[in-house]
Design a protein around this motif. Structure first.
Motif, PDB file in Angstrom:
ATOM      1  N   THR A  23       1.107  -1.358   0.060  1.00 45.42           N
ATOM      2  CA  THR A  23       0.127   0.154  -0.008  1.00 45.42           C
ATOM      3  C   THR A  23       0.893   1.183   0.227  1.00 45.42           C
ATOM      4  OG1 THR A  23      -0.075   0.063   2.462  1.00 45.42           O
ATOM      5  CG2 THR A  23      -1.843  -1.357   1.324  1.00 45.42           C
ATOM      6  N   TRP A  24       0.108   2.450  -0.253  1.00 43.13           N
ATOM      7  CA  TRP A  24       1.047   3.633  -0.340  1.00 43.13           C
ATOM      8  C   TRP A  24       1.613   4.145   1.063  1.00 43.13           C
ATOM      9  CZ3 TRP A  24       3.484   5.696  -3.935  1.00 43.13           C
ATOM     10  CH2 TRP A  24       2.839   5.804  -5.152  1.00 43.13           C
ATOM     11  N   GLU A  25       0.790   3.594   2.132  1.00 36.16           N
ATOM     12  CA  GLU A  25       1.134   3.668   3.579  1.00 36.16           C
ATOM     13  C   GLU A  25       2.271   3.090   3.838  1.00 36.16           C
ATOM     14  OE1 GLU A  25      -0.597   3.416   8.179  1.00 36.16           O
ATOM     15  OE2 GLU A  25      -1.796   2.597   6.420  1.00 36.16           O
ATOM     16  N   GLU A  26       2.625   1.857   3.344  1.00 36.49           N
ATOM     17  CA  GLU A  26       3.724   0.834   3.452  1.00 36.49           C
ATOM     18  C   GLU A  26       5.035   1.705   2.881  1.00 36.49           C
ATOM     19  OE1 GLU A  26       2.029  -3.439   4.225  1.00 36.49           O
ATOM     20  OE2 GLU A  26       1.942  -2.675   2.123  1.00 36.49           O
ATOM     21  N   VAL A  27       4.833   2.020   1.704  1.00 30.26           N
ATOM     22  CA  VAL A  27       5.887   2.677   0.777  1.00 30.26           C
ATOM     23  C   VAL A  27       6.139   3.996   1.531  1.00 30.26           C
ATOM     24  CG1 VAL A  27       6.427   4.023  -1.090  1.00 30.26           C
ATOM     25  CG2 VAL A  27       5.212   1.793  -1.250  1.00 30.26           C
ATOM     26  N   GLY A  28       5.126   4.754   2.033  1.00 31.51           N
ATOM     27  CA  GLY A  28       5.494   6.149   2.590  1.00 31.51           C
ATOM     28  C   GLY A  28       6.440   6.258   3.796  1.00 31.51           C
ATOM     29  N   ILE A  29       6.354   5.028   4.734  1.00 31.12           N
ATOM     30  CA  ILE A  29       6.998   4.994   6.031  1.00 31.12           C
ATOM     31  C   ILE A  29       8.517   4.564   5.462  1.00 31.12           C
ATOM     32  CG2 ILE A  29       5.105   4.763   7.342  1.00 31.12           C
ATOM     33  CD1 ILE A  29       6.062   1.811   7.405  1.00 31.12           C
ATOM     34  N   ARG A  30       9.028   4.233   4.410  1.00 28.10           N
ATOM     35  CA  ARG A  30      10.379   3.732   3.921  1.00 28.10           C
ATOM     36  C   ARG A  30      10.819   5.012   3.074  1.00 28.10           C
ATOM     37  NH1 ARG A  30       6.916  -0.901   5.029  1.00 28.10           N
ATOM     38  NH2 ARG A  30       8.192  -2.500   5.752  1.00 28.10           N
ATOM     39  N   ASN A  31      10.880   6.133   3.921  1.00 25.30           N
ATOM     40  CA  ASN A  31      11.477   7.402   3.352  1.00 25.30           C
ATOM     41  C   ASN A  31      12.906   7.841   3.558  1.00 25.30           C
ATOM     42  OD1 ASN A  31      11.071   8.471   5.866  1.00 25.30           O
ATOM     43  ND2 ASN A  31       9.450   9.648   5.427  1.00 25.30           N
ATOM     44  N   GLY A  32      13.399   6.926   4.357  1.00 28.29           N
ATOM     45  CA  GLY A  32      14.798   7.306   4.871  1.00 28.29           C
ATOM     46  C   GLY A  32      15.040   8.400   5.718  1.00 28.29           C
ATOM     47  N   GLY A  33      13.911   8.658   6.351  1.00 28.05           N
ATOM     48  CA  GLY A  33      13.804   9.869   7.497  1.00 28.05           C
ATOM     49  C   GLY A  33      14.839   9.756   8.598  1.00 28.05           C
ATOM     50  N   GLU A  38      15.010   2.165   5.701  1.00 29.03           N
ATOM     51  CA  GLU A  38      14.899   1.754   4.368  1.00 29.03           C
ATOM     52  C   GLU A  38      14.420   2.860   3.308  1.00 29.03           C
ATOM     53  OE1 GLU A  38      13.633  -2.967   4.008  1.00 29.03           O
ATOM     54  OE2 GLU A  38      12.198  -1.833   5.189  1.00 29.03           O
ATOM     55  N   GLN A  39      14.819   2.737   2.092  1.00 19.50           N
ATOM     56  CA  GLN A  39      14.265   3.540   1.135  1.00 19.50           C
ATOM     57  C   GLN A  39      13.760   3.134  -0.011  1.00 19.50           C
ATOM     58  OE1 GLN A  39      17.801   5.999  -0.025  1.00 19.50           O
ATOM     59  NE2 GLN A  39      17.807   7.165   2.133  1.00 19.50           N
ATOM     60  N   TRP A  40      12.498   3.232  -0.188  1.00 15.50           N
ATOM     61  CA  TRP A  40      11.534   2.642  -1.013  1.00 15.50           C
ATOM     62  C   TRP A  40      11.069   3.869  -2.031  1.00 15.50           C
ATOM     63  CZ3 TRP A  40       7.730  -1.658   1.270  1.00 15.50           C
ATOM     64  CH2 TRP A  40       8.601  -2.646   1.897  1.00 15.50           C
ATOM     65  N   LEU A  41      10.684   3.392  -3.259  1.00 16.68           N
ATOM     66  CA  LEU A  41      10.158   4.562  -4.063  1.00 16.68           C
ATOM     67  C   LEU A  41       9.311   3.837  -5.214  1.00 16.68           C
ATOM     68  CD1 LEU A  41      11.969   4.466  -6.970  1.00 16.68           C
ATOM     69  CD2 LEU A  41      13.281   6.079  -5.575  1.00 16.68           C
ATOM     70  N   VAL A  42       8.360   4.233  -5.672  1.00 16.86           N
ATOM     71  CA  VAL A  42       7.402   3.783  -6.880  1.00 16.86           C
ATOM     72  C   VAL A  42       7.853   4.387  -8.103  1.00 16.86           C
ATOM     73  CG1 VAL A  42       5.101   3.104  -7.518  1.00 16.86           C
ATOM     74  CG2 VAL A  42       5.876   3.164  -5.041  1.00 16.86           C
ATOM     75  N   ILE A  43       7.929   3.381  -9.404  1.00 17.26           N
ATOM     76  CA  ILE A  43       8.063   3.646 -10.627  1.00 17.26           C
ATOM     77  C   ILE A  43       6.987   2.715 -11.507  1.00 17.26           C
ATOM     78  CG2 ILE A  43       9.444   4.005 -12.738  1.00 17.26           C
ATOM     79  CD1 ILE A  43      12.030   4.216 -10.952  1.00 17.26           C
ATOM     80  N   ASP A  44       5.927   3.476 -12.100  1.00 15.88           N
ATOM     81  CA  ASP A  44       5.014   2.616 -12.754  1.00 15.88           C
ATOM     82  C   ASP A  44       4.442   1.647 -12.030  1.00 15.88           C
ATOM     83  OD1 ASP A  44       5.045   4.202 -15.210  1.00 15.88           O
ATOM     84  OD2 ASP A  44       6.898   3.038 -16.086  1.00 15.88           O
ATOM     85  N   ARG A  45       4.175   1.799 -10.707  1.00 17.08           N
ATOM     86  CA  ARG A  45       3.377   0.951  -9.772  1.00 17.08           C
ATOM     87  C   ARG A  45       4.374  -0.067  -9.328  1.00 17.08           C
ATOM     88  NH1 ARG A  45      -1.991   1.541  -9.360  1.00 17.08           N
ATOM     89  NH2 ARG A  45      -1.977  -0.372  -8.327  1.00 17.08           N
ATOM     90  N   LYS A  46       5.537  -0.249  -9.912  1.00 17.46           N
ATOM     91  CA  LYS A  46       6.549  -1.429  -9.077  1.00 17.46           C
ATOM     92  C   LYS A  46       7.107  -0.542  -7.946  1.00 17.46           C
ATOM     93  CE  LYS A  46       6.216  -4.702 -12.313  1.00 17.46           C
ATOM     94  NZ  LYS A  46       5.148  -4.399 -12.843  1.00 17.46           N
ATOM     95  N   VAL A  47       7.413  -1.265  -7.015  1.00 19.25           N
ATOM     96  CA  VAL A  47       8.245  -0.784  -5.722  1.00 19.25           C
ATOM     97  C   VAL A  47       9.524  -1.374  -5.822  1.00 19.25           C
ATOM     98  CG1 VAL A  47       8.103  -0.898  -3.376  1.00 19.25           C
ATOM     99  CG2 VAL A  47       6.017  -0.774  -4.518  1.00 19.25           C
ATOM    100  N   TYR A  48      10.473  -0.111  -5.790  1.00 18.88           N
ATOM    101  CA  TYR A  48      11.814  -0.438  -5.686  1.00 18.88           C
ATOM    102  C   TYR A  48      12.574  -0.126  -4.353  1.00 18.88           C
ATOM    103  CZ  TYR A  48      10.935  -0.721 -10.609  1.00 18.88           C
ATOM    104  OH  TYR A  48      10.621  -0.996 -12.006  1.00 18.88           O
ATOM    105  N   TYR A  67      13.246  11.080  -3.508  1.00 17.68           N
ATOM    106  CA  TYR A  67      12.057  10.463  -3.750  1.00 17.68           C
ATOM    107  C   TYR A  67      11.701   9.255  -2.995  1.00 17.68           C
ATOM    108  CZ  TYR A  67      10.735  13.665  -7.401  1.00 17.68           C
ATOM    109  OH  TYR A  67      10.645  14.609  -8.243  1.00 17.68           O
ATOM    110  N   ALA A  68      12.414   8.874  -1.822  1.00 21.89           N
ATOM    111  CA  ALA A  68      12.179   7.839  -1.039  1.00 21.89           C
ATOM    112  C   ALA A  68      10.824   7.811  -0.192  1.00 21.89           C
ATOM    113  CB  ALA A  68      13.079   7.650  -0.119  1.00 21.89           C
ATOM    114  N   GLY A  69       9.896   6.961  -0.442  1.00 24.14           N
ATOM    115  CA  GLY A  69       8.643   6.974   0.003  1.00 24.14           C
ATOM    116  C   GLY A  69       7.598   7.504  -0.636  1.00 24.14           C
ATOM    117  N   GLN A  70       7.799   7.836  -2.247  1.00 26.00           N
ATOM    118  CA  GLN A  70       7.319   8.535  -3.160  1.00 26.00           C
ATOM    119  C   GLN A  70       7.082   8.059  -4.405  1.00 26.00           C
ATOM    120  OE1 GLN A  70       8.538  12.917  -3.013  1.00 26.00           O
ATOM    121  NE2 GLN A  70       8.742  12.855  -1.035  1.00 26.00           N
ATOM    122  N   ASP A  71       6.086   8.327  -4.944  1.00 27.81           N
ATOM    123  CA  ASP A  71       6.158   8.071  -6.577  1.00 27.81           C
ATOM    124  C   ASP A  71       6.942   8.823  -7.449  1.00 27.81           C
ATOM    125  OD1 ASP A  71       4.834   6.735  -8.924  1.00 27.81           O
ATOM    126  OD2 ASP A  71       4.215   8.927  -9.483  1.00 27.81           O
ATOM    127  N   ALA A  72       7.994   8.014  -7.986  1.00 27.18           N
ATOM    128  CA  ALA A  72       9.130   8.658  -8.641  1.00 27.18           C
ATOM    129  C   ALA A  72       8.832   8.442 -10.106  1.00 27.18           C
ATOM    130  CB  ALA A  72      10.522   8.288  -8.212  1.00 27.18           C
TER     131      ALA A  72
END
Length: 448
Positions: A23-33, A38-48, A67-72
């Protein structure tokens, strides 16, 4: 939604047979804050997962971390013309994809605007506006070489009396700033179709002809394009708060914290002198700090080679003391030219922390244009088309005017202000903005 796992081989870099769903919530908390997060980001719906890769990212470690935790998706498309080249990196980084019930980007981003922009991007590609005109860039390169040669020839032929000394300095300053605009084209991979040739010629121009490391410039400038006017992500804002107080939000915050590094309420009066004066030693110190820290030994060797070259060219003609005056005064004039051109499109615009807006809004809120003319195009290196340049950073500059009407139509349709000014208005707005920011700081400092 809990991640749905499938069989995969750890450590092999292979794509899992069944991708995990996030989910976006799960991606959003991986923002490298936090450090080590962890640092995740989204490109064309794929999570990296780019936690480890960010340090090896060819465009710089920080630009991808921003762009960690965001759509890139749109940033990725904007920065990479050769998608096949980057696929080899992406395949080993994918860890899953967005769950079917999740939108393709965060809920705060404008769906219709992004869809229209992506359609515009396809139109731009079909029209061939991302393809360079080699003859245009040949003339650009030739004219800066002529200017550089003229700087030396004037002093060599006419001597070092006041008039040829000043004339040579003008030629040298103009050559250096035009080299800066040209290496900027190369850094954005807009001169050649192959990134390798762009990077190679950029190293020649900026390292050997200008005396600055290409890796240092790319590291800073890519961040600026990824998140323009976003404090702590755009290095161009690093003058805040040590020298200047920028934007209403940051200025009020600074005032309430009772911080005063400079008399910010007078910053519109000292900007013209202090900004270019501070930039010269900052560049000189930061390039060596960056090069040594990141072990960019080749860059440093080429920078030293530049300094040896100019010394050997000019000291025999005018002596060491006169050369020091000639060189550093030229650098100050170049810095002045660079500061006013580079900041006229940004300082008067919105300056704040990253709000994770869509790609179009991020760029339009931070940039504005200056009217087109032959002089403005040359004087600014076509950065008078700052909006188009930020939306399409790899587009060759000779095509900005072609896409500008389409960009303006997009902005009109979605109610986004497309700001365009005269050159003098743009310069004046820098001072007006600094004055307003200084007043916001003073009010918060005294009464906040």
């Amino acid at each position: 939604m809990a991640p749905q796992t499938g069989p995969s081989e750890k450590g092999t870099g292979a794509v899992p047979a069944f991708l995990q769903l996030f989910t976006w919530e799960e991606v959003g908390i991986r923002n490298g804050g936090r450090q080590g997060q962890e640092q995740w980001l989204v490109i064309d719906r794929k999570v990296y997962d780019v936690s480890k890769f960010s340090k090896r990212h060819p465009g710089g470690s920080r630009v991808i971390s921003h762009y960690a935790g965001q759509d890139a998706t749109d940033a990725f498309v904007a920065f990479h013309n050769d998608k096949s080249l980057v696929q080899k990196y992406l395949k080993s980084l994918v860890i899953g994809e967005l769950a079917p019930d999740q939108p393709s980007f965060e809920s705060n981003k404008k769906k219709s605007l992004l869809e229209d922009f992506r359609e515009l991007r396809c139109t731009v590609e079909k029209m061939g506006l991302l393809r360079p005109d080699y003859f245009f860039f040949f003339l650009i390169f030739l004219h800066l070489l002529v200017l550089d040669a003229a700087a030396w020839l004037v002093v060599w032929y006419f001597g070092t009396s006041l008039v040829p000394f000043l004339a040579g300095m003008v030629f040298f300053t103009t050559a250096q700033i035009q080299m800066g605009w040209f290496q900027h084209d190369l850094g954005h991979c807009s001169v050649f179709r192959r990134p390798r040739w762009n990077h190679l010629l950029q190293t020649v121009v900026i390292n050997l002809l200008k005396g600055l490391p290409a890796s240092w410039w790319n590291h800073l400038h890519n961040q600026h394009h990824a998140k323009p006017n976003c404090f702590r992500k755009d290095p161009d804002l690093n003058m805040h708060p040590l020298l200047f107080s920028l934007g209403k939000t940051l200025s009020v915050q600074l005032g309430k914290q009772k911080k005063k590094f400079m008399p910010y309420n007078y910053q519109h009066k000292y900007f013209f002198l202090l900004a270019p004066l501070a930039l010269v030693p900052f560049f000189q110190l930061s390039i060596f700090y960056f090069g040594i820290k990141r072990k960019k030994w080749l860059d440093l060797i080429l920078v030293v080679a530049f300094n040896i070259r100019v010394c050997l060219m000019y000291i025999p003609l005018m002596g060491f003391k006169a050369f020091m005056v000639y060189y550093w005064l030229s650098r100050y004039l170049e810095s002045t030219w660079f500061i006013w051109v580079s900041q006229m499109n940004h300082i008067p615009m919105d300056i704040d922390y990253d709000k994770n807006e869509d790609w179009v809004s991020t760029q339009l809120h931070a940039t504005c244009n200056v009217n087109q003319s032959v002089f403005n195009d040359w004087f600014t290196g076509h950065l008078n088309f700052q909006i188009e340049h930020h939306l399409f950073p790899t587009m060759p500059r000779h095509n900005y005017w072609k896409v500008a009407p389409m960009v303006k139509s997009l902005c009109d349709k979605h109610g986004i202000e497309y700001k365009r000014k005269t050159l003098l208005e743009a310069f004046a707005d820098i001072l007006h903005s600094l004055k307003d920011s200084g007043e916001h700081w003073l009010e918060a400092y005294l009464h906040g």
